[in-house]
Each structure stands twice: as structure tokens, then as C-alpha cells.
Design an enzyme around this catalytic site. Sequence first.
Site, PDB file in Angstrom:
ATOM      1  N   GLN A 282      -0.522  39.481 -61.243  1.00 44.57           N
ATOM      2  CA  GLN A 282       0.930  39.302 -61.303  1.00 44.57           C
ATOM      3  C   GLN A 282       1.301  38.422 -62.496  1.00 44.57           C
ATOM      4  O   GLN A 282       0.729  37.346 -62.686  1.00 44.57           O
ATOM      5  CB  GLN A 282       1.430  38.691 -59.979  1.00 44.57           C
TER       6      GLN A 282
ATOM      7  N   LYS B  89       4.698  43.936 -52.512  1.00 43.45           N
ATOM      8  CA  LYS B  89       3.718  44.953 -52.903  1.00 43.45           C
ATOM      9  C   LYS B  89       2.679  45.131 -51.794  1.00 43.45           C
ATOM     10  O   LYS B  89       2.312  46.258 -51.449  1.00 43.45           O
ATOM     11  CB  LYS B  89       3.044  44.554 -54.227  1.00 43.45           C
TER      12      LYS B  89
ATOM     13  N   ASP C 154      -1.462  48.705 -63.151  1.00 41.64           N
ATOM     14  CA  ASP C 154      -0.210  48.358 -63.828  1.00 41.64           C
ATOM     15  C   ASP C 154      -0.012  49.202 -65.092  1.00 41.64           C
ATOM     16  O   ASP C 154       1.097  49.273 -65.621  1.00 41.64           O
ATOM     17  CB  ASP C 154      -0.235  46.875 -64.249  1.00 41.64           C
TER      18      ASP C 154
HETATM   19  N1  GUN Z   1       5.693  40.777 -63.335  1.00 46.46           N
HETATM   20  C1  GUN Z   1       6.888  41.387 -63.446  1.00 46.46           C
HETATM   21  N2  GUN Z   1       6.732  42.720 -63.338  1.00 46.46           N
HETATM   22  C2  GUN Z   1       5.430  42.961 -63.174  1.00 46.46           C
HETATM   23  C3  GUN Z   1       4.650  44.139 -62.998  1.00 46.46           C
HETATM   24  O1  GUN Z   1       5.141  45.273 -63.001  1.00 46.46           O
HETATM   25  N3  GUN Z   1       3.318  43.951 -62.854  1.00 46.46           N
HETATM   26  C4  GUN Z   1       2.753  42.730 -62.870  1.00 46.46           C
HETATM   27  N4  GUN Z   1       1.445  42.650 -62.740  1.00 46.46           N
HETATM   28  N5  GUN Z   1       3.432  41.612 -63.032  1.00 46.46           N
HETATM   29  C5  GUN Z   1       4.763  41.732 -63.180  1.00 46.46           C
END
Ligand code: GUN
Length: 291
Positions: A98, A54, A121
Amino acid sequence: MAATIIDGKAIAATIREELAVDVAAFHADSGITPHLAAVLVGDDPASAVYVRNKQRACEKTGIASTLHRLDADTSQDQLLDLVNQLNADADIHGILCQLPLPEQIREQAVLDSVSPDKDVDGFHPENVGLIAQGRPRFLPCTPHGIQQLLIRTGVETSGAHLVVLGRSDIVGKPMGLLMVQKAEGANATVTFCHSRTRNLAEIAATADILVAAIGRPNFVTAEMVKPVAVVIDVGINRVDDKLVGDVDFDPVSEIAGAITPVPGGVGPMTIAMLLKNTLTAARGLHADTSG
Ligand code: GUN
């Protein structure tokens, strides 16, 4: 006839290029560089890889990112303190915690604490409510990425039967919510299936668009797929050190009309949509769902 492979990696790269242009124009107008704060708690290696990907994608797009790494034994209050600092920091536009978080931390408490205006998110209940009402602020990254894959590969969603396998808050539920909306790239007839669904295989086999988000390797077999259906595989399962999706790819690709691979399907799209949301947050505008 073998299915068309939907190349999420290539489509995501195109979206990132479009976003890089938008980010540069926004910066030229406003002097503002969109800035994402990523929070990683503990040392789950898969989460560390996701966060690194990311951050790299941010960098390539002209978006700033800062990583906050906290120990695995961080308390919920310590994490909430950090989120509150980031909420109050005018230079931070997006906040991403995350998941999964260590077990001593209640995930919902943390997701609820992120300012809805920085919730890139799309997990905050206010933002989920806005999606339900068809006036989104931030679209959740994976469902939005899937919708973009469908739009950009010319899949007709209006009136189509879209079956979602899975009812998670991150993918399954918002996926259905997004696709049932009265909007371009949506207007689908949505069915949710989950672990208690009685005749899941028969229902799946009636889908024009089948979204598999159950987290079980190779769960979707050829018998569960209608000929020429579009199959979207959200699964990322590690089996013997290999990444496999929720779809039994080889046999299903003999039946489906189009299918996403794992890796290189949905994953890169999720990241592209995170970048889009970070730009949206920096602009302080509501989400543009048209593209
Ligand atoms: N863990 C797995 N997928 C995601 C996501 O799309 N966002 C976040 N913050 N954590 C995740």
C-alpha cells in the site's frame, strides 16, 4: 439536463459477484484459493482503511488475504526482505504494498522488487511495458476500473477524445496508455494535461471523456467541461472531514452527460480490479481485458 450518475458501487458489486463465481470454479478445478498478501507500513489512517476495504472485498469473493503490518520506522531493507519472502512463497499469488510508504523507503525500489507475476497493482516496470505494447499481464487497478465503468455504461471510447488530467504513475499515465490501445473499450484519442499544461481548461473543454486525477479538490469547474461529456472523478480529497473529488460535482453535473460520484464512483472499481488481478495471478494466466 442533469448528468446520469455512474454508480461505481453497483457496477463493482456486479463484477465482484461475477468474480466470486470464477473464483469458486477455479477452486473447484484446481483446489487453489487465490491468496493476496497486503503490506501496510506505518499508521496512515486512510491507508489502513483502504487496505481493510481490500481485505473485506477479498473475503466476500472467496479470495484469501493476509495483512503484513510493519512499523512506520521499518527500513527499506526490512521491507525488501518481506517482499522477497512473499515472492518466494508459492501459496501467495498477489502482493500489494500500500502506498504511500514512509519517507525513508524509496517506493520505486519496493515496487520494482515485487515479482512481476505477483504484481497485482500493475506497477512493476515490466508490466507497464507490457501494457504499452498492448499485451498486458496485469492492468493497473484504477485505470482498468475506469475502463470497465465506461464499457459497462455503454460509453463509446473508439475515436473519442479522452483527456487525462494528471500524469501520476498510478493513474494518469497508465490511464492514457490503456485507452490509446488498439482494443475493445479503448481506441481513444488521448491527451494528457498536467501542472505545466498552458491551456488546460480549453483542452479539457474539448474532451468527450474527461478523467480527473490531479488530487486537487473541486479543480474541474463547469467551464472546463463540454456539454454531454463523460466525467470520471478519481480524486479522493478530505476537506473539513468530508470526502470530495477533483470535480466540482454540482455545477459540473448540470453540464456533463454522465459523471462518477465521490465516494461511490471509481473507488469501488479499483478494488474490484484488484480482485480480478489476484485471480489472474493465481491462474498464472495473462490478463483478460475483455471484461
Ligand atoms: N495507494 C493509493 N492507491 C493505491 C493503489 O491502487 N495501490 C496501492 N498499492 N497503493 C495505493
